[in-house]
Design a protein around this motif. Structure first.
Motif, mmCIF file in Angstrom:
data_model
loop_
_atom_site.group_PDB
_atom_site.id
_atom_site.type_symbol
_atom_site.label_atom_id
_atom_site.label_comp_id
_atom_site.label_asym_id
_atom_site.label_seq_id
_atom_site.Cartn_x
_atom_site.Cartn_y
_atom_site.Cartn_z
ATOM 1 N N ARG A 146 0.856 -1.183 0.000
ATOM 2 C CA ARG A 146 0.000 0.000 0.000
ATOM 3 C C ARG A 146 0.894 1.235 0.000
ATOM 4 O O ARG A 146 1.794 1.366 0.841
ATOM 5 N N ALA A 147 0.602 2.122 -0.926
ATOM 6 C CA ALA A 147 1.383 3.356 -1.024
ATOM 7 C C ALA A 147 1.225 4.168 0.251
ATOM 8 O O ALA A 147 0.201 4.081 0.943
ATOM 9 N N ASN A 148 2.210 4.969 0.540
ATOM 10 C CA ASN A 148 2.176 5.763 1.776
ATOM 11 C C ASN A 148 0.967 6.695 1.834
ATOM 12 O O ASN A 148 0.487 7.027 2.922
ATOM 13 N N ASP A 149 0.487 7.125 0.670
ATOM 14 C CA ASP A 149 -0.648 8.062 0.656
ATOM 15 C C ASP A 149 -1.978 7.362 0.370
ATOM 16 O O ASP A 149 -2.938 7.996 -0.033
ATOM 17 N N SER A 150 -2.037 6.047 0.582
ATOM 18 C CA SER A 150 -3.261 5.312 0.257
ATOM 19 C C SER A 150 -4.306 5.391 1.369
ATOM 20 O O SER A 150 -5.444 4.947 1.183
ATOM 21 N N GLY A 151 -3.934 5.942 2.520
ATOM 22 C CA GLY A 151 -4.887 6.063 3.620
ATOM 23 C C GLY A 151 -5.085 4.739 4.343
ATOM 24 O O GLY A 151 -4.622 3.692 3.902
ATOM 25 N N ALA A 188 -7.076 5.339 16.099
ATOM 26 C CA ALA A 188 -7.989 5.619 14.988
ATOM 27 C C ALA A 188 -7.436 4.976 13.725
ATOM 28 O O ALA A 188 -6.273 4.562 13.671
ATOM 29 N N ILE A 189 -8.290 4.915 12.711
ATOM 30 C CA ILE A 189 -7.876 4.453 11.391
ATOM 31 C C ILE A 189 -8.177 5.575 10.411
ATOM 32 O O ILE A 189 -9.329 6.007 10.285
ATOM 33 N N GLY A 190 -7.151 6.050 9.749
ATOM 34 C CA GLY A 190 -7.363 7.106 8.767
ATOM 35 C C GLY A 190 -8.250 6.635 7.621
ATOM 36 O O GLY A 190 -8.338 5.435 7.338
ATOM 37 N N GLU B 15 5.436 6.233 10.157
ATOM 38 C CA GLU B 15 5.396 7.297 9.163
ATOM 39 C C GLU B 15 6.040 8.570 9.708
ATOM 40 O O GLU B 15 5.714 9.010 10.820
ATOM 41 N N THR B 16 6.948 9.121 8.920
ATOM 42 C CA THR B 16 7.599 10.373 9.324
ATOM 43 C C THR B 16 7.462 11.467 8.272
ATOM 44 O O THR B 16 7.848 12.611 8.525
ATOM 45 N N GLN B 23 -1.786 14.894 6.068
ATOM 46 C CA GLN B 23 -3.003 14.368 5.451
ATOM 47 C C GLN B 23 -3.788 13.503 6.436
ATOM 48 O O GLN B 23 -5.015 13.594 6.519
ATOM 49 N N VAL B 24 -3.079 12.672 7.184
ATOM 50 C CA VAL B 24 -3.749 11.815 8.170
ATOM 51 C C VAL B 24 -4.442 12.672 9.224
ATOM 52 O O VAL B 24 -5.609 12.435 9.573
ATOM 53 N N GLN B 25 -3.753 13.699 9.691
ATOM 54 C CA GLN B 25 -4.361 14.551 10.721
ATOM 55 C C GLN B 25 -5.565 15.316 10.165
ATOM 56 O O GLN B 25 -6.577 15.486 10.864
#
Lengths: 220, 72
Positions: A146-151, A188-190, B15-16, B23-25
């Motif tokens: 999973r890509a880092n920006d996949s949530g 939490a889960i993004g 994640e750093t 984005q997560v926040q």
């Protein structure tokens, strides 16, 4: 000892060795004590279980104001022999022992095992899972990259507000995160942005957990 | 599936990247606001009509937190 029990014992050892890796643990203290394990299952079992989750599982959608996800409890799938190592008593005994060392306290032999599937748009808002029948949680991520920006990141927080975000875990497949459950175990889960997020969740039960509420497995 | 045959270090598991963290926040904040807005509306509705809301049902699961069970 009869021949039958010797065979059973050998099979149990083989099942144990074929399922769990869980040989490396990094312990952390903030925002509350937790651990990370980079390789929870053996490669082969991780692949078998992920394939089962992708194709064979009967998911149930659960939506509340706080979260949306598909769920299943493995207690209803005891007939699925291809993944039976998941709840093999010897495997669970090793899990209990190693998890107890990682948590720093003994954990129960009664273990609930479930799985979650989150698809695009689904999420889990900040919560604690502070239930009287549950003491510790161990979450294993399974995916094909999973890509880092996949949530869909698991997040630990020091408090109940988004500003309390403390640790965001990457989604490395077969990595696991463990933490104790209580009034401060905010997590939490993004929101999932792309793809599908699978996790297997082990919940270690307390004496307060009733057979009526939990369809759990037992370590030997 | 990503191979972890070479065991990852802890740095590879947390994640750093500030962009991803932001984005997560942001996502958590949006869900938080959405939830609190719904809570306010349902409380107003409950005061007016006395019905049991979805929030109330979720809330019963985990009294000490704003969330229900097992969404890890």
């Amino acid at each position: 000892m009869g021949a039958k029990s010797m065979v059973s014992s050998t099979a149990a050892i083989e099942a144990d060795e074929g399922v769990l890796a869980f040989d490396t643990v990094f312990r952390k203290t903030a925002p509350y004590p937790h651990f990370i394990s980079p390789r929870f299952y053996t490669e082969r079992f991780a692949e078998t279980l992920l394939a089962w989750l992708e194709l064979g599982a009967d998911w149930r959608l659960k939506e509340t104001p706080l979260f949306a996800q598909y769920e299943l409890g493995f207690g209803k799938f005891r007939h699925c022999t291809e993944i039976q190592g998941l709840w093999d008593p010897a495997v669970l005994a090793r899990l209990r022992d190693q998890a107890g060392r990682a948590f720093g306290v003994p954990v129960s032999a009664r273990i609930n095992i479930s799985a979650h599937k989150l698809i695009t748009g689904q999420h889990g808002s900040i919560h604690t899972d502070n239930e009287p029948g549950e003491t510790h949680r161990l979450v294993v991520q399974l995916n094909r990259g999973r890509a880092n920006d996949s949530g869909g990141n698991l997040v630990l927080l020091s408090g109940p507000a988004p500003a309390d975000m403390a640790v965001v875990f990457k989604q490395a497949s077969n990595s696991a995160v463990g933490f104790g459950l209580g009034p401060a175990s905010h997590h939490a889960i993004g929101r999932v942005r792309t793809g599908t997020r699978f996790t297997v969740i082990y919940t270690f039960l307390s004496e307060a957990a009733t057979d009526a509420k939990y369809n759990y497995f037992v370590a030997s | 599936m990503t191979s972890n045959s070479e065991v990852l270090g802890v740095d590879a598991l947390i994640e750093t990247d500030s962009k991803i963290l932001g984005q997560v926040q942001k996502d958590l904040s949006q869900e938080y606001i959405r939830f609190m807005s719904r809570l306010m509306k349902e409380r107003l509705g409950t005061q007016a009509g006395g019905s049991t809301s979805a929030f109330d049902q979720a809330r019963k699961s985990v009294p000490a937190s704003p969330g229900p069970t097992k969404s890890s």
